[in-house]
Design an enzyme around this catalytic site. Structure first.
Site, PDB file in Angstrom:
ATOM      1  N   ASP A  49       0.780  -1.243   0.054  1.00  0.00           N
ATOM      2  CA  ASP A  49       0.097   0.046   0.120  1.00  0.00           C
ATOM      3  C   ASP A  49       0.921   1.235  -0.033  1.00  0.00           C
ATOM      4  OD1 ASP A  49       0.788  -0.343   2.433  1.00  0.00           O
ATOM      5  OD2 ASP A  49      -1.136   0.045   3.590  1.00  0.00           O
ATOM      6  N   SER A  50       2.250   0.985  -0.015  1.00  0.00           N
ATOM      7  CA  SER A  50       2.906   2.112  -0.165  1.00  0.00           C
ATOM      8  C   SER A  50       2.773   2.932  -1.498  1.00  0.00           C
ATOM      9  CB  SER A  50       4.544   1.773  -0.136  1.00  0.00           C
ATOM     10  OG  SER A  50       4.815   0.507  -0.800  1.00  0.00           O
ATOM     11  N   ASP A  88      -0.881  -6.121  -0.545  1.00  0.00           N
ATOM     12  CA  ASP A  88      -1.338  -5.548   0.626  1.00  0.00           C
ATOM     13  C   ASP A  88      -2.744  -5.395   1.004  1.00  0.00           C
ATOM     14  OD1 ASP A  88       0.597  -5.181   2.509  1.00  0.00           O
ATOM     15  OD2 ASP A  88       1.102  -3.270   1.691  1.00  0.00           O
ATOM     16  N   LYS A 118      -1.243  -9.498   2.487  1.00  0.00           N
ATOM     17  CA  LYS A 118      -0.464  -8.945   3.797  1.00  0.00           C
ATOM     18  C   LYS A 118      -1.399  -8.095   4.649  1.00  0.00           C
ATOM     19  CE  LYS A 118       3.004  -5.980   3.534  1.00  0.00           C
ATOM     20  NZ  LYS A 118       2.585  -5.160   4.553  1.00  0.00           N
ATOM     21  N   GLU A 120      -1.631  -5.680   8.432  1.00  0.00           N
ATOM     22  CA  GLU A 120      -0.761  -5.169   9.371  1.00  0.00           C
ATOM     23  C   GLU A 120      -1.502  -5.601  10.904  1.00  0.00           C
ATOM     24  OE1 GLU A 120       0.001  -1.027   8.844  1.00  0.00           O
ATOM     25  OE2 GLU A 120       1.133  -1.265   6.974  1.00  0.00           O
ATOM     26  N   GLU A 186       8.955  -4.516  10.412  1.00  0.00           N
ATOM     27  CA  GLU A 186       9.596  -3.273  10.244  1.00  0.00           C
ATOM     28  C   GLU A 186      10.261  -2.247  11.270  1.00  0.00           C
ATOM     29  OE1 GLU A 186       6.907  -1.238   7.282  1.00  0.00           O
ATOM     30  OE2 GLU A 186       8.192   0.568   7.762  1.00  0.00           O
TER      31      GLU A 186
HETATM   32  O1  KIV Z   1       3.398  -1.100   1.657  1.00  0.00           O
HETATM   33  C1  KIV Z   1       4.622  -1.490   1.635  1.00  0.00           C
HETATM   34  O2  KIV Z   1       5.260  -1.177   0.572  1.00  0.00           O
HETATM   35  C2  KIV Z   1       5.144  -2.401   2.891  1.00  0.00           C
HETATM   36  C3  KIV Z   1       6.627  -2.629   2.671  1.00  0.00           C
HETATM   37  C4  KIV Z   1       7.510  -1.631   2.750  1.00  0.00           C
HETATM   38  C5  KIV Z   1       6.885  -3.868   3.700  1.00  0.00           C
HETATM   39  O3  KIV Z   1       4.246  -2.675   3.449  1.00  0.00           O
END
Ligand code: KIV
Length: 277
Positions: A49-50, A88, A118, A120, A186
Site C-alpha cells: 500500500d506504499s 496488501d 499481507k 498489518e 519493520e
Molecule cells: O507497503 C509496503 O510497501 C510495505 C513494505 C514496505 C513492507 O508494507
C-alpha cells in the site's frame, strides 16, 4: 532460493520452508514493467500500500483503497511469473473483523490472481489471520512499525526498544501461531529482530530490522532512488534513477527549445524506407 534456481512459481509454503536458509529476497512493484524486472531476481513481489505515497502522491498509506490495490495488483500480476505475488490489504479493509477481512481478501485474490495477502497487526489481528488461513487465504503478517497505525504511533519511529520489545515478541508469536506463512518486521532494533527470528517458526522479512532476519524487503522506488520525498535510514540506494530522469528531462526540454530535437533521424520523408517504423 536464488532466482536462477527457481523454475516454477513460488508458493507461500515454499517461502515458509526457506526459513533459516539463503535469505529470501523481496521488493515491492506496482506496475507490469517494474514487476517484470523484480520477478527476474526476487522470491517475493509485494504490491504494497506504499503505492499510495510512491505513485499517487498521498501523504500516508491511509487513503489507499481496495480498488487501488486491485488495479496495481492486476498490473503487477502481468509481470510476475516466478516469484510469489502478495498484495496488501489497505487500511479499513480488514480491521472490523474476520468476515470483512475474508470478503476483501477473497476479492483481492480472485481479481488480481495474487498468491497471498499481507495485513498489518499482531495480537489484535491474529484471530483474523487464523480465520483467513483456515479458509484458504495465505497471509503474510506485518508487525513492528505498521504504517497504517501512524496516527496511533504518533509518527514513523523505531518500535520495540527496551521493554516495548516484549510487545513485538508477543505479536510475532501470535501471528505465527495464527498461521501466517511469513512476517514482515519493520523498523525494530537488531537484537529484537534476531531474537524474534530465532523464536518464531516462520520466516521474518526485515525492513529496517537488520540482516538477522530470514529475508529482506524494500520499496523498489526507494532503493532505485526514484522516490525522493524522504529517505529512511534503512534504505540503501542501489541507483539514482530520480537524478538520471531529471537530467534526461532537462536535456529533452533544452533540445526542444533549441530545435535540436527532433533531428533528421527522427523525421519521416515522403518516400517510405524499408525497415523504418
Ligand atoms: O507497503 C509496503 O510497501 C510495505 C513494505 C514496505 C513492507 O508494507
Amino acid at each position: 532460493m536464488s532466482a536462477s534456481a527457481k523454475l516454477r512459481a513460488l508458493t507461500p509454503p515454499a517461502i515458509a520452508k526457506a526459513k533459516g536458509g539463503t535469505p529470501i529476497v523481496c521488493l515491492t512493484a506496482y506496475t507490469t514493467p517494474v514487476a517484470r524486472l523484480v520477478d527476474a531476481h526476487c522470491d517475493l513481489v509485494l504490491v504494497g500500500d506504499s503505492v499510495g505515497m510512491v505513485l499517487h502522491g498521498l501523504p500516508s498509506t491511509l487513503g489507499v483503497t481496495i480498488d487501488m490495490m486491485i488495479l496495481h495488483g492486476k498490473a503487477a500480476r502481468r509481470g510476475v511469473s516466478r516469484a510469489l505475488l502478495v498484495v496488501d490489504l489497505p487500511f479499513g479493509s480488514y480491521e472490523e473483523g474476520p468476515d470483512q477481512a475474508f470478503r476483501n481478501a477473497a476479492r483481492v485474490m480472485a481479481e488480481t490472481g495474487c498468491g497471498a495477502v499481507k495485513l498489518e497487526g499482531g495480537t489484535a489481528i491474529a484471530p483474523t489471520i487464523a480465520f483467513l488461513t483456515l479458509r484458504g487465504i495465505p497471509v503474510m503478517a506485518h508487525i513492528g512499525l505498521t504504517p497504517q497505525s501512524v496516527n496511533a504511533f504518533g509518527g514513523y519511529g523505531v518500535q520495540g526498544r527496551g521493554a516495548d520489545g516484549e510487545r513485538i515478541r508477543r505479536d510475532a508469536q501470535a501471528v505465527a501461531e495464527a498461521g501466517a506463512f511469513a512476517v514482515v518486521l519493520e523498523k525494530v532494533p537488531e537484537s529484537l529482530a534476531a531474537r524474534i527470528t530465532q523464536d518464531v517458526a516462520i520466516p521474518t522479512i526485515g525492513i529496517g530490522a537488520s540482516a538477522a532476519c530470514d529475508g529482506q524487503i524494500l520499496v523498489v522506488d526507494d532503493m532505485l532512488g526514484a522516490f525522493a520525498d524522504f529517505r529512511p535510514k534503512f534504505v540503501k540506494r542501489y541507483a539514482e534513477l530520480g537524478d538520471a530522469a531529471d537530467r534526461a528531462i532537462a536535456a529533452y526540454a533544452a533540445e526542444v527549445r533549441a530545435r535540436k530535437f527532433p533531428a533528421a533521424e527522427h523525421v519521416f520523408g515522403d518516400a517510405p524506407k524499408e525497415g523504418a517504423a
